[in-house]
Design a protein around this motif. Structure first.
Motif, PDB file in Angstrom:
ATOM      1  N   PHE A   6       0.847  -1.186   0.000  1.00  0.00           N
ATOM      2  CA  PHE A   6       0.000   0.000   0.000  1.00  0.00           C
ATOM      3  C   PHE A   6       0.885   1.240   0.000  1.00  0.00           C
ATOM      4  N   ASN A   7       1.080   1.814  -1.171  1.00  0.00           N
ATOM      5  CA  ASN A   7       1.798   3.073  -1.309  1.00  0.00           C
ATOM      6  C   ASN A   7       0.780   4.180  -1.030  1.00  0.00           C
ATOM      7  N   PHE A   8       0.940   4.866   0.092  1.00  0.00           N
ATOM      8  CA  PHE A   8      -0.043   5.874   0.506  1.00  0.00           C
ATOM      9  C   PHE A   8      -0.015   7.132  -0.344  1.00  0.00           C
ATOM     10  N   GLN A   9       0.991   7.235  -1.198  1.00  0.00           N
ATOM     11  CA  GLN A   9       1.097   8.443  -2.004  1.00  0.00           C
ATOM     12  C   GLN A   9       1.607   8.088  -3.402  1.00  0.00           C
ATOM     13  N   PRO A  10       0.757   7.417  -4.202  1.00  0.00           N
ATOM     14  CA  PRO A  10       1.184   7.116  -5.570  1.00  0.00           C
ATOM     15  C   PRO A  10       1.456   8.412  -6.342  1.00  0.00           C
ATOM     16  N   ASP A  11       2.238   8.319  -7.386  1.00  0.00           N
ATOM     17  CA  ASP A  11       2.650   9.503  -8.144  1.00  0.00           C
ATOM     18  C   ASP A  11       1.481  10.268  -8.747  1.00  0.00           C
ATOM     19  N   CYS A  12       0.409   9.547  -9.084  1.00  0.00           N
ATOM     20  CA  CYS A  12      -0.725  10.228  -9.694  1.00  0.00           C
ATOM     21  C   CYS A  12      -1.962   9.334  -9.645  1.00  0.00           C
ATOM     22  N   LEU A  13      -3.065   9.928  -9.249  1.00  0.00           N
ATOM     23  CA  LEU A  13      -4.381   9.301  -9.377  1.00  0.00           C
ATOM     24  C   LEU A  13      -5.186  10.285 -10.222  1.00  0.00           C
ATOM     25  N   GLU A  14      -5.794   9.799 -11.299  1.00  0.00           N
ATOM     26  CA  GLU A  14      -6.534  10.757 -12.124  1.00  0.00           C
ATOM     27  C   GLU A  14      -7.685  10.103 -12.853  1.00  0.00           C
ATOM     28  N   ASN A  15      -8.649  10.949 -13.179  1.00  0.00           N
ATOM     29  CA  ASN A  15      -9.776  10.576 -14.022  1.00  0.00           C
ATOM     30  C   ASN A  15     -10.042  11.775 -14.928  1.00  0.00           C
ATOM     31  N   GLU A  16     -11.211  11.826 -15.564  1.00  0.00           N
ATOM     32  CA  GLU A  16     -11.484  12.920 -16.508  1.00  0.00           C
ATOM     33  C   GLU A  16     -11.682  14.266 -15.801  1.00  0.00           C
ATOM     34  N   ILE A  17     -11.953  14.255 -14.479  1.00  0.00           N
ATOM     35  CA  ILE A  17     -12.268  15.484 -13.746  1.00  0.00           C
ATOM     36  C   ILE A  17     -11.098  15.974 -12.893  1.00  0.00           C
ATOM     37  N   SER A  18     -10.440  15.049 -12.205  1.00  0.00           N
ATOM     38  CA  SER A  18      -9.458  15.403 -11.177  1.00  0.00           C
ATOM     39  C   SER A  18      -8.130  14.710 -11.406  1.00  0.00           C
ATOM     40  N   LYS A  19      -7.097  15.356 -10.886  1.00  0.00           N
ATOM     41  CA  LYS A  19      -5.756  14.776 -10.901  1.00  0.00           C
ATOM     42  C   LYS A  19      -5.159  15.002  -9.514  1.00  0.00           C
ATOM     43  N   LEU A  20      -4.751  13.917  -8.848  1.00  0.00           N
ATOM     44  CA  LEU A  20      -4.146  14.007  -7.523  1.00  0.00           C
ATOM     45  C   LEU A  20      -2.676  13.648  -7.642  1.00  0.00           C
ATOM     46  N   ILE A  21      -1.832  14.573  -7.188  1.00  0.00           N
ATOM     47  CA  ILE A  21      -0.388  14.348  -7.197  1.00  0.00           C
ATOM     48  C   ILE A  21       0.137  14.566  -5.780  1.00  0.00           C
ATOM     49  N   PRO A  22       1.313  13.999  -5.456  1.00  0.00           N
ATOM     50  CA  PRO A  22       1.849  14.216  -4.106  1.00  0.00           C
ATOM     51  C   PRO A  22       2.036  15.707  -3.798  1.00  0.00           C
ATOM     52  N   LEU A  23       1.529  16.116  -2.634  1.00  0.00           N
ATOM     53  CA  LEU A  23       1.720  17.490  -2.154  1.00  0.00           C
ATOM     54  C   LEU A  23       3.144  17.625  -1.648  1.00  0.00           C
ATOM     55  N   GLU A  24       3.790  18.724  -1.989  1.00  0.00           N
ATOM     56  CA  GLU A  24       5.156  18.980  -1.545  1.00  0.00           C
ATOM     57  C   GLU A  24       5.232  20.354  -0.890  1.00  0.00           C
ATOM     58  N   GLU A  25       6.308  20.556  -0.120  1.00  0.00           N
ATOM     59  CA  GLU A  25       6.517  21.851   0.564  1.00  0.00           C
ATOM     60  C   GLU A  25       6.428  23.024  -0.421  1.00  0.00           C
ATOM     61  N   LYS A  26       6.925  22.834  -1.625  1.00  0.00           N
ATOM     62  CA  LYS A  26       6.938  23.918  -2.619  1.00  0.00           C
ATOM     63  C   LYS A  26       5.536  24.373  -3.029  1.00  0.00           C
ATOM     64  N   HIS A  27       4.505  23.579  -2.716  1.00  0.00           N
ATOM     65  CA  HIS A  27       3.128  23.935  -3.059  1.00  0.00           C
ATOM     66  C   HIS A  27       2.465  24.826  -2.003  1.00  0.00           C
ATOM     67  N   PHE A  28       3.175  25.115  -0.898  1.00  0.00           N
ATOM     68  CA  PHE A  28       2.546  25.824   0.225  1.00  0.00           C
ATOM     69  C   PHE A  28       1.844  27.114  -0.209  1.00  0.00           C
ATOM     70  N   ASP A  29       2.556  27.998  -0.888  1.00  0.00           N
ATOM     71  CA  ASP A  29       1.984  29.312  -1.206  1.00  0.00           C
ATOM     72  C   ASP A  29       0.740  29.197  -2.080  1.00  0.00           C
ATOM     73  N   ALA A  30       0.800  28.363  -3.108  1.00  0.00           N
ATOM     74  CA  ALA A  30      -0.341  28.209  -4.014  1.00  0.00           C
ATOM     75  C   ALA A  30      -1.522  27.557  -3.289  1.00  0.00           C
ATOM     76  N   LEU A  31      -1.238  26.575  -2.440  1.00  0.00           N
ATOM     77  CA  LEU A  31      -2.320  25.924  -1.700  1.00  0.00           C
ATOM     78  C   LEU A  31      -2.913  26.879  -0.666  1.00  0.00           C
ATOM     79  N   PHE A  32      -2.066  27.680  -0.009  1.00  0.00           N
ATOM     80  CA  PHE A  32      -2.585  28.671   0.941  1.00  0.00           C
ATOM     81  C   PHE A  32      -3.495  29.668   0.233  1.00  0.00           C
ATOM     82  N   GLU A  33      -3.099  30.092  -0.950  1.00  0.00           N
ATOM     83  CA  GLU A  33      -3.941  31.022  -1.700  1.00  0.00           C
ATOM     84  C   GLU A  33      -5.331  30.402  -1.933  1.00  0.00           C
ATOM     85  N   ALA A  34      -5.356  29.126  -2.295  1.00  0.00           N
ATOM     86  CA  ALA A  34      -6.626  28.425  -2.514  1.00  0.00           C
ATOM     87  C   ALA A  34      -7.422  28.303  -1.208  1.00  0.00           C
ATOM     88  N   ALA A  35      -6.717  28.159  -0.081  1.00  0.00           N
ATOM     89  CA  ALA A  35      -7.356  27.914   1.224  1.00  0.00           C
ATOM     90  C   ALA A  35      -7.731  29.186   1.974  1.00  0.00           C
TER      91      ALA A  35
END
Length: 175
Positions: A6-35
């Motif tokens: 069980f890899n808790f963080q596969p490189d990518c999960l996606e379908n036609e609507i969404s794409k899930l990629i591993p969250l990294e420290e470098k995403h903080f500012d962009a994610l904070f803006e969204a939040a």
């Protein structure tokens, strides 16, 4: 079932609507803006997550929980985040949570799409997915019930130093 499968963080999960990629420290500012919309957090036990300080506390927790950055597959716009956590091989269960999505993506197919990607992946490894939702977070309670989960427990978690009532919901793998 072995945890090594069980890899808790596969490189990518996606379908036609969404794409899930591993969250990294470098995403903080962009994610904070969204939040940084107070209405996202109005029913959450930690209502201050729209502030930089409140969000930093949240981010420091989720970054340890195998988090995903949720992207709109069509535009690559940040939709939010979610994580697998509390894997229990004896119970054959894993939690899905530490989730938020921006208001732009409320009420459409997005939450279900994101959760379905995670549930379909989890059910390759476990028989049960758990969701922990604040007792006053009616929007999230409704969302997990829409997925078919059932309330199985009432719990107390410590949030920002205070005891907060939570509900535990379970969705079982269909045979």
């Amino acid at each position: 079932m072995e945890i090594s499968n069980f890899n808790f963080q596969p490189d990518c999960l996606e379908n036609e609507i969404s794409k899930l990629i591993p969250l990294e420290e470098k995403h903080f500012d962009a994610l904070f803006e969204a939040a940084s919309d107070p209405l996202i957090w109005e029913q959450n036990p930690a209502k201050d997550r729209y502030t930089k300080e409140g969000f930093k506390t949240f981010f420091d927790i989720i970054i340890t929980k195998n988090p995903f950055l949720i992207l709109d597959k069509q535009t690559n716009e940040i939709m939010g985040t979610s994580s697998f956590y509390d894997y229990n091989p004896e119970r054959s269960s894993v939690g899905i949570g530490y989730t938020f999505i921006t208001r732009k993506y409320w009420g459409g197919p997005y939450n279900k799409s994101n959760k379905k990607l995670m549930m379909d992946y989890a059910f390759q490894h476990v028989n049960s997915v758990l969701f922990h939702v604040g007792a006053e977070n009616f929007r999230s309670q409704k969302a997990v019930l829409k997925l078919g989960a059932e309330k199985i427990n009432e719990l107390t978690f410590i949030v920002n130093g205070a005891e907060v009532p939570y509900f535990e919901y379970e969705l079982k793998k269909k045979e």
